[in-house]
Structures are given as structure tokens and as C-alpha cells.
Write a protein that holds these residues in place. Structure first.
Motif: not given
Length: 254
Positions: A154-169, A36-46
Motif C-alpha cells: 500500500g505504500s509507494q517506494i522512494y523515487y529517485w534514489g536508493t532505499r532499503s526495504y523489508t519484505s512482508r510477502n 522476496f520471501p518474508c523478512g528479507q531486507v533488500w536495497e531498491g534503486q530507482t
């Protein structure tokens, strides 16, 4: 007899050690960023019952039609449509060394097979095609066809559950220099056209960082005629007034 066996084992193992080292080097992952574009905040679910389990589903409010961008640079290897099942409309990008990324349930696919894309380039739109119960992006990182636990910046996302992440793309952007024939400042607009509200100005000769670019009103300026508009953080200015060393698009789509 033991001496012969030992020599045989040594001869067998030596080339295998070299092979392991080469394979390890080949498996080095690209510098993946969020799709996603830089700065956007998304909820990621695993979740463990996901298919494949190491994939992630991304959601945010009113995300239907939002831009999906390449997690890393590479070549488009698949642009497929599974109809109302599975991935629906999806895109796969090859990044070399056996690494690929997959982007599924898209409403629109904006690339074609064989196309070379850069990190942060728009490749599709969030949708709800295929076996989806609502708009979201299904995302995978694969190595030699096998889904891996996902890593961003460089960092693994959270497993298992839901977290919010901010894009640095593509947050670093592309540098350009503002130029006008008259030496006057350039008005910054809230959108890609002179009909949008003025939100500031930038001086002739100033250095700006282009976060992303989009198409809009055609404008003629010091550096030619173009419908490209550059987002410089506080708003948009026409690329006709920005020198980057290229007449084409140099930053990801907004």
C-alpha cells in the motif's frame, strides 16, 4: 437549437461517466508485496535514466541465486529469454484488471506460461542475464502495458534514489496442527532433514504457522509420507507430522 445541442451533449456524456467509473474500478491494483520471501531486507534503486524509469533494481550482498517470488497471485503470461541483451531471462505475471509484474535478469525461471501462482510462490532466482553488469532483480509493475510507480503493502517506494526495504510477502503464513502417533514432541531441525542440527521441539497437538515449505528428506509420519518440510519460524519440521487439510504444498517455497 441550443436545446437540441444540450440534449445531445447530455446523451453523449452520460454513458461516458458510467464508462469512467467502470474503468476506474477495473484499474484497482492488487495488494502487491516485495518479490522476496518474508523478512528479507533488500536495497531498491530507482533512477530517471532507468528503462522504464518507474522500474526498480533490487540488490543485497551475495544475492546471486536468491529466491524471487510472486509479488501477487496471478497467471504466468510470459517466460522469455532475451539472451545477453535486455531483460535476459524474465517472467511476467498477469494479475487481472490490466495489471502485470515483470521479473528480469533471472538465472533460473521456475514457472511456465499458463501456470497459476500464489503470492510468495517462488518463480525464479536472482541472476545477471541479459544487459546486466552484476546480479540483481529488475522489477516492474505495469498497468495496461505501461510501467507504474511501484507500490508495496500500500505504500509507494522512494523515487529517485536508493532505499532499503523489508519484505512482508506472505508473512502471515499458513496454520497447521502437529500430530504424532505416539504423542511425542517433534524435533525442529535447522534444515529439511533429520541429519540437520536439532534447534528445538514442538509438542504434539500444538498449532504452528508455516512460513514457507521446501523439499528435503522423505519422512513417514502420522499424515503420510512426504519430502515436504515446513519452516515454522525457528526451523523445519516434516510435513508428515503437520495437519493442514491438504496433502500438498500449502505455503510458498523457502
Amino acid at each position: 437549437m441550443k436545446r437540441v445541442a444540450r440534449a445531445f451533449v447530455t446523451a453523449l456524456v452520460a454513458p461516458l461517466v458510467g464508462l469512467v467509473l467502470v474503468q476506474g474500478e477495473a484499474a484497482a491494483a492488487p495488494g502487491f508485496q516485495m518479490p522476496f520471501p518474508c523478512g528479507q531486507v533488500w536495497e531498491g534503486q530507482t533512477r530517471t535514466n532507468h528503462s522504464p524509469a518507474n522500474s526498480v533494481d533490487f540488490n543485497r550482498a551475495n544475492d546471486d541465486g536468491d529466491p524471487v517470488v510472486a509479488s501477487a497471485g496471478g497467471t504466468v503470461t510470459r517466460v522469455a529469454n532475451e539472451g545477453s541483451t535486455s531483460y535476459g531471462r524474465w517472467v511476467e505475471i498477469g494479475h487481472g484488471s490490466g495489471w502485470t509484474t515483470r521479473y528480469a535478469h533471472l538465472s533460473v525461471q521456475r514457472v511456465s506460461v499458463g501456470q497459476v501462482v500464489s503470492r510468495g510462490q517462488r518463480i525464479g532466482d536472482v541472476g545477471t542475464t541479459g544487459g546486466s553488469t552484476g546480479p540483481h532483480l529488475h522489477f516492474e509493475q505495469r498497468l495496461n502495458g505501461v510501467a507504474q510507480k511501484i507500490v508495496f503493502n500500500g505504500s509507494q517506494i522512494y523515487y529517485w534514489g536508493t532505499r532499503s526495504y523489508t519484505s512482508r510477502n506472505s508473512c502471515s503464513g499458513v496454520t497447521g496442527t502437529v500430530g504424532t502417533d505416539s504423542g511425542a514432541s517433534v524435533t525442529i531441525r535447522s534444515g529439511p532433514g533429520t541429519g540437520y542440527a536439532a534447534v528445538g521441539s514442538v509438542a504434539n497437538g500444538a498449532t504452528v504457522t508455516i512460513r514457507c515449505q521446501t523439499r528435503g528428506q522423505t519422512v513417514t509420519g502420522k499424515y503420510g509420507t512426504t519430502d515436504l518440510w515446513d519452516h515454522i519460524g525457528s526451523g523445519y519440521i516434516s510435513d508428515a507430522f503437520v495437519y493442514t487439510g491438504s496433502d500438498g504444498q500449502v505455503a510458498p517455497n523457502c
